[in-house]
Design an enzyme around this catalytic site. Sequence first.
Site, mmCIF file in Angstrom:
data_model
loop_
_atom_site.group_PDB
_atom_site.id
_atom_site.type_symbol
_atom_site.label_atom_id
_atom_site.label_comp_id
_atom_site.label_asym_id
_atom_site.label_seq_id
_atom_site.Cartn_x
_atom_site.Cartn_y
_atom_site.Cartn_z
ATOM 1 N N ASN A 104 5.682 -4.234 -0.528
ATOM 2 C CA ASN A 104 5.743 -4.877 0.603
ATOM 3 C C ASN A 104 6.337 -6.347 0.765
ATOM 4 O O ASN A 104 6.335 -6.887 -0.386
ATOM 5 C CB ASN A 104 4.444 -5.036 1.322
ATOM 6 C CG ASN A 104 3.847 -3.466 1.675
ATOM 7 O OD1 ASN A 104 4.600 -2.466 1.731
ATOM 8 N ND2 ASN A 104 2.458 -3.618 1.763
ATOM 9 N N HIS A 121 9.987 -5.926 -4.206
ATOM 10 C CA HIS A 121 11.198 -5.887 -3.116
ATOM 11 C C HIS A 121 11.208 -7.039 -2.324
ATOM 12 O O HIS A 121 11.795 -7.416 -1.459
ATOM 13 C CB HIS A 121 10.977 -4.618 -2.022
ATOM 14 C CG HIS A 121 11.015 -3.271 -2.744
ATOM 15 N ND1 HIS A 121 10.389 -2.333 -2.100
ATOM 16 C CD2 HIS A 121 11.335 -3.017 -3.724
ATOM 17 C CE1 HIS A 121 10.405 -1.316 -2.948
ATOM 18 N NE2 HIS A 121 11.263 -1.542 -3.950
ATOM 19 N N CYS A 132 27.116 -20.588 3.272
ATOM 20 C CA CYS A 132 27.012 -21.727 2.665
ATOM 21 C C CYS A 132 26.025 -22.194 2.015
ATOM 22 O O CYS A 132 25.928 -23.334 1.389
ATOM 23 C CB CYS A 132 27.139 -22.802 3.855
ATOM 24 S SG CYS A 132 25.620 -23.093 4.802
ATOM 25 N N SER A 194 1.268 4.345 -0.292
ATOM 26 C CA SER A 194 2.647 4.206 -0.538
ATOM 27 C C SER A 194 2.744 5.997 -0.406
ATOM 28 O O SER A 194 2.167 6.614 -0.934
ATOM 29 C CB SER A 194 3.040 3.781 -1.997
ATOM 30 O OG SER A 194 4.041 4.202 -2.208
ATOM 31 N N SER A 195 4.179 6.374 0.156
ATOM 32 C CA SER A 195 4.392 7.601 0.030
ATOM 33 C C SER A 195 4.950 8.092 -1.522
ATOM 34 O O SER A 195 5.490 9.224 -1.664
ATOM 35 C CB SER A 195 5.649 7.962 1.035
ATOM 36 O OG SER A 195 6.509 7.053 0.750
HETATM 37 P P1 NAD Z 1 6.315 4.704 3.095
HETATM 38 O O1 NAD Z 1 6.402 3.925 4.546
HETATM 39 O O2 NAD Z 1 7.086 5.334 2.630
HETATM 40 O O3 NAD Z 1 4.967 5.222 3.289
HETATM 41 C C1 NAD Z 1 3.657 4.681 3.832
HETATM 42 C C2 NAD Z 1 2.442 5.570 3.446
HETATM 43 O O4 NAD Z 1 1.451 5.012 3.919
HETATM 44 C C3 NAD Z 1 2.423 7.212 4.175
HETATM 45 O O5 NAD Z 1 2.624 7.850 3.162
HETATM 46 C C4 NAD Z 1 1.578 7.181 4.918
HETATM 47 O O6 NAD Z 1 0.527 8.299 4.936
HETATM 48 C C5 NAD Z 1 0.511 5.944 4.333
HETATM 49 N N1 NAD Z 1 -0.017 5.224 5.247
HETATM 50 C C6 NAD Z 1 -0.070 4.932 6.867
HETATM 51 N N2 NAD Z 1 -1.284 4.476 7.400
HETATM 52 C C7 NAD Z 1 -2.038 4.172 6.322
HETATM 53 C C8 NAD Z 1 -3.252 3.675 6.235
HETATM 54 N N3 NAD Z 1 -3.786 3.045 7.337
HETATM 55 N N4 NAD Z 1 -4.099 3.908 5.137
HETATM 56 C C9 NAD Z 1 -3.447 4.145 3.862
HETATM 57 N N5 NAD Z 1 -2.278 4.753 3.976
HETATM 58 C C10 NAD Z 1 -1.439 4.785 5.125
HETATM 59 O O7 NAD Z 1 5.961 3.101 2.576
HETATM 60 P P2 NAD Z 1 6.455 2.783 0.917
HETATM 61 O O8 NAD Z 1 6.025 3.985 0.043
HETATM 62 O O9 NAD Z 1 5.932 1.383 0.843
HETATM 63 O O10 NAD Z 1 8.043 2.838 0.923
HETATM 64 C C11 NAD Z 1 8.734 2.242 1.992
HETATM 65 C C12 NAD Z 1 9.415 0.999 1.591
HETATM 66 O O11 NAD Z 1 9.281 0.058 2.784
HETATM 67 C C13 NAD Z 1 8.950 0.077 0.494
HETATM 68 O O12 NAD Z 1 10.190 0.003 -0.265
HETATM 69 C C14 NAD Z 1 8.477 -1.313 1.383
HETATM 70 O O13 NAD Z 1 9.362 -2.341 0.860
HETATM 71 C C15 NAD Z 1 9.163 -1.126 2.616
HETATM 72 N N6 NAD Z 1 8.567 -1.457 4.004
HETATM 73 C C16 NAD Z 1 7.564 -2.509 3.787
HETATM 74 C C17 NAD Z 1 6.856 -2.839 4.891
HETATM 75 C C18 NAD Z 1 6.142 -4.357 4.806
HETATM 76 O O14 NAD Z 1 6.167 -5.124 4.274
HETATM 77 N N7 NAD Z 1 4.619 -4.026 5.313
HETATM 78 C C19 NAD Z 1 6.717 -2.203 5.989
HETATM 79 C C20 NAD Z 1 7.599 -1.017 5.935
HETATM 80 C C21 NAD Z 1 8.374 -0.576 4.956
HETATM 81 ZN ZN ZN Z 2 25.363 -21.597 6.435
#
Ligand code: NAD
Ligand code: ZN
Length: 251
Positions: A104, A121, A132, A194-195
């Site tokens: 995240n 990330h 700049c 995480s998925s």
């Molecule tokens: P993803 O979006 O692919 O998957 C999220 C997973 O979280 C899903 O499988 C879902 O079932 C699960 N989920 C949803 N609600 C939940 C809860 N309350 N408790 C537990 N699990 C829950 O996420 P990913 O695997 O992190 O990959 C996505 C990419 O997106 C990452 O690289 C990340 O950098 C970025 N991202 C970051 C943010 C953030 O900073 N909050 C938000 C969206 C995406």
């Molecule tokens: Zn600039």
Amino acid sequence: MDSNNNKIEKVVELLRSSKHTVVFTGAGVSVESGIPPFRGAGGLWERYDPEEVASIYGFKRNPKAFWEFAKELLVKTKAEPNKAHYAIAELEKMGIVKAVITQNIDMLHQKAGSSRVLELHGSMEYVDCLDCHTAYKWEEIEKKIEKEIPRCESCGSYYLKPRVVFFGEALPSDVLSEAMDEARKCDVFMVVGSSLVVYPAAHLPFIAKENEAKLIIINYDPTDRDELFDVVIHGKAGDILLKIVEKLKHV
Ligand code: NAD
Ligand code: ZN
């Protein structure tokens, strides 16, 4: 839910005997803070094209589309840490969790009190002008974005890029190698929200497994990697982690 209770007991046992637990988080850990994930129900990819808003090619074509997306993801939500972030910080204070590896970019683990956070990330903390090279703190950009698409104050450019890893960019190699070290060293590797489809981050549980760590996953939806894990809990991270911390404290 009964079977979840048995699994929670199993997690408590594993954490109680662990000398070095590593937590690995994804977008799911921040869903209860109001930040939508990319995939799964209500995911951002239902409404946005990842190629357009989250790839380096898309950003270079049209930085404004990225900032509209970032506004929805990070500004409108006014997100604060939730029970899951606080529980993970508490597990560090209890001496169980030694590192949090996160995909995240929202900085909510640090806000909740976790001190060792490896951001695979990057994060929104700094934003650079690609023309700049003026650097801005996120708070300055966040204030502007409510009214307009942010521009560089020094040169007027719209090419303001946060220090996050876009699709098509390499991960910071120092952070990745520290994360790989942690995956090798730990005796428990716990995935939260995480998925497990974004690589190379999703390779880390495999490294931990090869080094004989016990693997736990707490995720709302099943993942294609669930069979790798010793304990699989499907549910909301906040409720489940809170129960785990309470049980660890009260026995
Ligand atoms: P993803 O979006 O692919 O998957 C999220 C997973 O979280 C899903 O499988 C879902 O079932 C699960 N989920 C949803 N609600 C939940 C809860 N309350 N408790 C537990 N699990 C829950 O996420 P990913 O695997 O992190 O990959 C996505 C990419 O997106 C990452 O690289 C990340 O950098 C970025 N991202 C970051 C943010 C953030 O900073 N909050 C938000 C969206 C995406
Ligand atoms: Zn600039």
